[in-house]
Design a protein around this motif. Structure first.
Motif, short mmCIF file in Angstrom:
data_model
loop_
_atom_site.label_atom_id
_atom_site.label_comp_id
_atom_site.label_asym_id
_atom_site.label_seq_id
_atom_site.Cartn_x
_atom_site.Cartn_y
_atom_site.Cartn_z
N LYS A 63 0.85 -1.26 -0.05
CA LYS A 63 -0.09 -0.07 0.09
C LYS A 63 0.81 1.13 -0.22
CE LYS A 63 -2.74 1.43 3.52
NZ LYS A 63 -3.85 1.41 4.53
N LYS A 66 1.21 5.19 0.19
CA LYS A 66 0.74 6.33 0.63
C LYS A 66 0.73 7.51 -0.46
CE LYS A 66 -0.12 5.30 5.07
NZ LYS A 66 -1.88 5.39 5.79
N ASP A 84 -3.29 4.94 -0.52
CA ASP A 84 -3.96 5.37 0.82
C ASP A 84 -3.74 6.93 0.69
OD1 ASP A 84 -5.37 5.78 3.00
OD2 ASP A 84 -4.01 4.71 4.21
N ASN A 141 -5.27 9.04 2.89
CA ASN A 141 -5.74 9.71 4.38
C ASN A 141 -6.45 10.96 3.98
OD1 ASN A 141 -2.87 7.86 5.05
ND2 ASN A 141 -4.39 7.92 6.64
N GLU A 167 -7.82 4.05 -1.02
CA GLU A 167 -8.36 4.43 0.47
C GLU A 167 -8.60 5.53 0.83
OE1 GLU A 167 -6.14 1.65 3.03
OE2 GLU A 167 -6.75 2.94 4.82
N ASP A 202 -11.86 4.34 5.79
CA ASP A 202 -11.20 4.09 6.78
C ASP A 202 -11.42 5.12 7.89
OD1 ASP A 202 -9.15 4.34 8.76
OD2 ASP A 202 -7.50 3.98 7.54
N GLU A 203 -10.84 6.47 7.92
CA GLU A 203 -11.42 7.49 8.68
C GLU A 203 -12.81 7.86 8.67
OE1 GLU A 203 -8.68 7.69 6.63
OE2 GLU A 203 -7.09 8.74 7.48
N ASN A 213 -11.68 -0.84 5.65
CA ASN A 213 -10.79 -1.03 6.61
C ASN A 213 -11.19 -1.04 7.89
OD1 ASN A 213 -8.59 -0.33 8.40
ND2 ASN A 213 -7.58 1.09 7.10
N LYS A 267 -10.44 -0.71 11.80
CA LYS A 267 -9.33 -0.81 12.89
C LYS A 267 -10.00 -0.82 14.22
CE LYS A 267 -6.11 1.88 10.28
NZ LYS A 267 -5.68 3.53 9.99
MG MG Z 1 -5.70 4.38 5.92
#
Ligand code: MG
Length: 374
Positions: free
Chosen positions: A166, A168, A194, A196, A219, A244-245, A266, A268
């Motif tokens: 992955k 960034k 990803d 972010n 992502e 994700d977030e 994703n 977590k």
């Molecule tokens: Mg992420």
């Protein structure tokens, strides 16, 4: 008959962790961190371990390490004492009596899971219904100053046995990097990107051109609350969108599914407020036949052990971000997790199957705070 437990002692143990290869993402450089472990002891003498992995900055879902530790010790730890508790009831949206602070809730709840599994004389994997005995992990490559550095790192990771990389990305450091990786490293490995949350709706057309890189998914390109841009990208692009977030609660997940903002999630456990919530989300995603995987937050071996147990559930269909210890730390807090033939063994001992090394608790750099003792 489900066994509850009574907690007789709560300690917070903080010790520095040196990150061997700092990870640069669109929100900053992650160089070192103070590991925060939670140790619970119940009235039968079982010891459970958890980890608070809130990052030192506040960029990732807005819960900084300092405030998360305070919430954990002052707001939430007292709720574990003076009564019988049952881990299956400890869901983030109901049990704790206050919204948010998911990293703090997860840290305590995961230590309760460790004790619970020990009471059952089973591994956490077994208790959660995990099936895989080994996990094939992926690895994350951060943002570098030049494309050549990124390409070299991707090559190096593939040589180490990682089958999924992955990368960034951020505005201005995206298409050229991905193109160079595909040209130099080929198509024989899984590539993900990803962001972010670094892009805005003005970037949708640009991101839709990434189909040429044959990404497994992109992502979290947009802000956590901007589900609509994710919907629009998903409509315009063949590349699956992963969130994700954006997904911190069950409601967030159900909304995203209904809007068709993603086809991959994703999970977590720290972000969603606990292992119990993560398992619930797993079941929801599985019932929708969506892809899911377990993300990492630079956990030490303590947090990593429970993430591996979670990642062994059958609905986590894609490779997790749970690399070998040496990817992150010169010395882990537990016996290190090693990559053997491209896989990591899910701990098989009772509970989470690992404990901190003796030297961690005895180190002069380690600070131990007793939050509660009966
Ligand atoms: Mg992420």
């Amino acid at each position: 008959m489900m066994e509850g437990m009574r907690i007789d002692r709560i300690r917070v143990i903080q010790t520095p962790l040196n990150v061997v290869e700092p990870l640069r993402t669109s929100d900053g450089i992650h160089e070192s961190r103070l590991a925060t472990l939670i140790e619970l002891m119940d009235s039968d003498g079982y010891i459970g371990w958890g980890e608070n992995v809130a990052p030192s900055g506040v960029a990732y879902v807005g819960e900084s390490a300092a405030e998360s530790v305070t919430a954990m010790t002052s707001l939430f730890a007292p709720l574990l004492t003076g009564r019988e508790i049952d881990v299956y009831e400890m869901l983030p949206e109901t049990w704790w009596g206050i919204q948010g602070h998911n990293f703090a809730k997860h840290a305590l709840e995961s230590a309760v899971w460790d004790i619970h599994a020990q009471q059952e004389k089973k591994s956490l994997r077994h208790v959660l219904g995990g099936e895989r005995l080994t996990i094939t992990p992926g690895v994350v490559v951060g943002i570098a100053d030049t494309i050549d550095v990124t390409v070299a790192e991707v090559k190096n990771r593939i040589a180490q046995g990682y089958v999924r990389v992955k990368v960034k990305i951020a505005p201005g450091r995206d298409a050229e990097v991905l193109r160079a990786i595909r040209i130099e490293c080929g198509d024989d490995f899984i590539l993900q990107a990803d962001a972010n949350a670094a892009y805005t709706k003005n970037d949708i057309a640009h991101l839709a051109t990434f189909d040429e890189f044959n990404l497994q998914f992109i992502e979290q390109p947009f802000a956590a609350e901007d589900l609509q841009s994710h919907v629009e990208l998903a409509e315009r692009s063949a590349t699956p969108v992963c969130l994700d977030e954006s997904i911190c609660t069950i409601d967030d997940l159900l909304t995203a599914i209904e809007m068709k903002a993603c086809t991959v999630v994703n999970i977590k456990p720290s972000r969603v407020g606990g292992i119990g919530a993560a398992v619930q989300m797993h079941h929801i995603l599985r019932s929708h036949e969506m892809d899911a995987w377990v993300g990492g937050m630079l956990e030490s071996g303590i947090g990593r052990a429970s993430c591996l147990a979670l990642a062994s559930l059958p609905g986590f269909t894609l490779t997790p971000d749970l690399s070998a210890s040496r990817r992150y730390f010169s010395e882990d807090l537990t016996e290190p997790f090693e990559l053997v033939s491209g896989s990591i063994v899910v701990p098989d001992g009772v509970g989470i199957g690992v404990v901190p090394l003796d030297g961690v608790l005895l180190s002069p750099n380690t600070h131990i705070q007793t939050v509660f003792a009966r």
